[in-house]
Design an enzyme around this catalytic site. Structure first.
Site, PDB file in Angstrom:
ATOM      1  N   ASP A   4      25.965  52.130  -0.017  1.00  0.00           N
ATOM      2  CA  ASP A   4      26.383  52.716   0.764  1.00  0.00           C
ATOM      3  C   ASP A   4      26.879  53.594   0.422  1.00  0.00           C
ATOM      4  OD1 ASP A   4      23.953  51.871   2.110  1.00  0.00           O
ATOM      5  OD2 ASP A   4      24.762  51.032   3.600  1.00  0.00           O
ATOM      6  N   ARG A  20      20.732  56.614   4.329  1.00  0.00           N
ATOM      7  CA  ARG A  20      21.448  57.004   3.984  1.00  0.00           C
ATOM      8  C   ARG A  20      21.912  58.567   3.956  1.00  0.00           C
ATOM      9  NH1 ARG A  20      22.398  53.282   7.309  1.00  0.00           N
ATOM     10  NH2 ARG A  20      23.581  51.759   6.664  1.00  0.00           N
ATOM     11  N   SER A  73      25.417  40.183   8.362  1.00  0.00           N
ATOM     12  CA  SER A  73      25.272  41.962   8.407  1.00  0.00           C
ATOM     13  C   SER A  73      23.993  42.350   9.083  1.00  0.00           C
ATOM     14  CB  SER A  73      26.340  42.278   7.712  1.00  0.00           C
ATOM     15  OG  SER A  73      25.535  42.780   6.543  1.00  0.00           O
ATOM     16  N   ASP A  96      34.446  48.085  13.593  1.00  0.00           N
ATOM     17  CA  ASP A  96      35.096  48.472  12.643  1.00  0.00           C
ATOM     18  C   ASP A  96      35.274  50.129  12.776  1.00  0.00           C
ATOM     19  OD1 ASP A  96      34.640  45.718  11.793  1.00  0.00           O
ATOM     20  OD2 ASP A  96      33.388  46.350   9.778  1.00  0.00           O
TER      21      ASP A  96
END
Length: 429
Positions: A150, A121, A206, A41
């Site tokens: 996110d 994050r 995922s 990705d």
């Protein structure tokens, strides 16, 4: 008016509404720091943004992913066309400025989630902004999808720390996401553009891993009635098959911050922040501690099923809660618990770099001034059980609490206390 134009410009960039980048000269749009993993990705994003005219500088963040080859990812980015790549080791920053404050707060979102992805994050976003300012970049970019949390966490952080930078989000750009509707389209583009791809069987879910936890979502996990496959877990053993004998450890805190872990059975110890987390993760792994399978409320409005492994974080939270029972005043604890709920909500939703979070962090820090001491714990088959604690600033008085001596406590005083408190109840009846 100047501020409004700046906000409009940022909004246009963030929503992916700019067009005709394919004909732009290489680097003509300026430097862009791209959050980069080296996977299919983000490698596709890298090539796409290069063709749209950006001088893309990918950043790989080492935040405790086990077995990750960061140098290979940087070399791959260079092969694709990046002018420069960064490998940023932010594990210490993650531990000391995000994980440990969360431990001080006993942070937990919706009573279940220990915020492993959420907390990670913010140091990533901050380091990306640091690099953008260092390199004179005009934009930062990420590969988060348009349905998840996110994107909010990254972009609120970017806009708080450096509001003058554009934020480029291809997965919200129709030109991009309509072109790449699935994995096969990404693979075809990679083949066309010469992007190196290691072809592996795609997992039916995922994952996201860091020093605090690993998360699993999507794919086969989207049916909340179906349990996760037993071979999915990588950070913890199945508690049923965990170590047959318990292990005993001591966790030491200074003002609510973990400063030492000792394995009382082997005398192994850790004192540095990253080493403490790594040691506790290893201990938690072999005893099957820290698995959670939950449905949570995403900030963007939908419910989502997630499965998490947080071995070291679970042990630390249990130890810290226990020590607070010995050292924190009852009314202070009640107030701090209210701050903890808000802390967890802000961390989950993306508001780490906000005035309200600064206020809460100050309050939590004040509540931890006496949370210094040691907690003994037994680790065994999914459980982290506290079985002893001591503290130099303990509020516990054995003489007063004892049933074997008065200790200066006059039981006759209890009668008036009970009557006063009963007055409200009698009036209500």
């Amino acid at each position: 008016k100047m501020m409004m134009r700046k906000l409009v410009s940022s909004s246009v960039a963030a929503s992916g509404l700019r067009r005709n980048f394919a004909s732009a000269a290489p680097g003509s749009k300026g430097k862009l720091i791209l959050l980069y993993s080296g996977g299919l990705d983000t490698s596709t994003l890298l090539k796409w943004l290069l063709e749209e005219g950006y001088d893309v500088m990918p950043m790989c963040a080492n935040i405790g992913q086990y077995g990750e080859n960061f140098e290979a990812a940087r070399q791959k980015a260079t092969t694709i066309g990046a002018s420069k790549g960064f490998i940023e080791d932010i594990r210490k920053d993650f531990c000391e400025n995000y994980i440990f404050p969360a431990i001080q707060a006993n942070a937990i979102y919706e009573d279940r989630y220990l915020l492993g992805t959420s907390l990670a994050r913010y140091p990533i976003a901050k380091r990306a902004i640091d690099l953008a300012l260092q390199e004179g970049a005009v934009a930062v970019g990420h590969g988060a999808t348009g349905k998840g949390n996110d994107q909010v966490r990254f972009e609120l952080s970017f806009m708080s720390l450096a509001p003058h930078l554009d934020c480029i989000t291809p997965w919200r750009d129709p030109v991009f996401f309509e072109k790449f509707e699935g994995r096969e389209a990404l693979l075809a583009y990679a083949a066309e553009k010469g992007i190196p791809v290691t072809q592996t069987k795609k997992k039916p879910y995922s994952t996201d891993e860091n020093l605090l936890h690993i998360s699993y979502e999507s794919g086969i996990l989207e049916d909340p009635w179906e349990g996760p496959p037993s071979d999915m877990f990588v950070m913890t053993k199945d508690p049923k098959n965990a170590k047959a004998e318990p292990e005993n450890i001591t966790v030491s805190f200074d003002k609510g911050i973990p400063v030492r872990v000792v394995n009382n059975d082997t005398n192994e110890e850790a004192k540095e922040s990253v080493a403490i987390m790594e040691m506790l993760n290893e201990l938690g792994m072999r005893h099957g501690i820290g698995r959670r399978d939950i449905v949570e409320n995403r900030y963007v409005g939908m419910k989502s099923r997630g499965v998490y492994e947080t071995p070291g974080g679970t042990i630390l939270r249990e130890a810290h809660l226990d020590l607070e029972g010995l050292t924190v005043d009852r009314e202070v604890r009640k107030l701090r618990d209210g701050l903890s709920t808000k802390f967890s909500e802000l961390a989950y939703n993306g508001y780490w770099f906000s005035p309200e979070m600064e206020f809460i962090l100050d309050g939590i820090k004040r509540s931890q001034e006496n949370v210094t001491g040691d907690v003994k714990m037994e680790l065994y088959r999914g459980n982290a059980t506290c079985n002893g604690r001591r503290a130099p600033y303990s509020l516990y008085d054995e003489k007063i609490a004892s049933m074997n001596e008065a200790g200066g406590y006059d039981p006759r005083n209890a009668a008036g206390f009970i009557k006063i408190n009963a007055l409200r109840l009698q009036t209500y009846q």
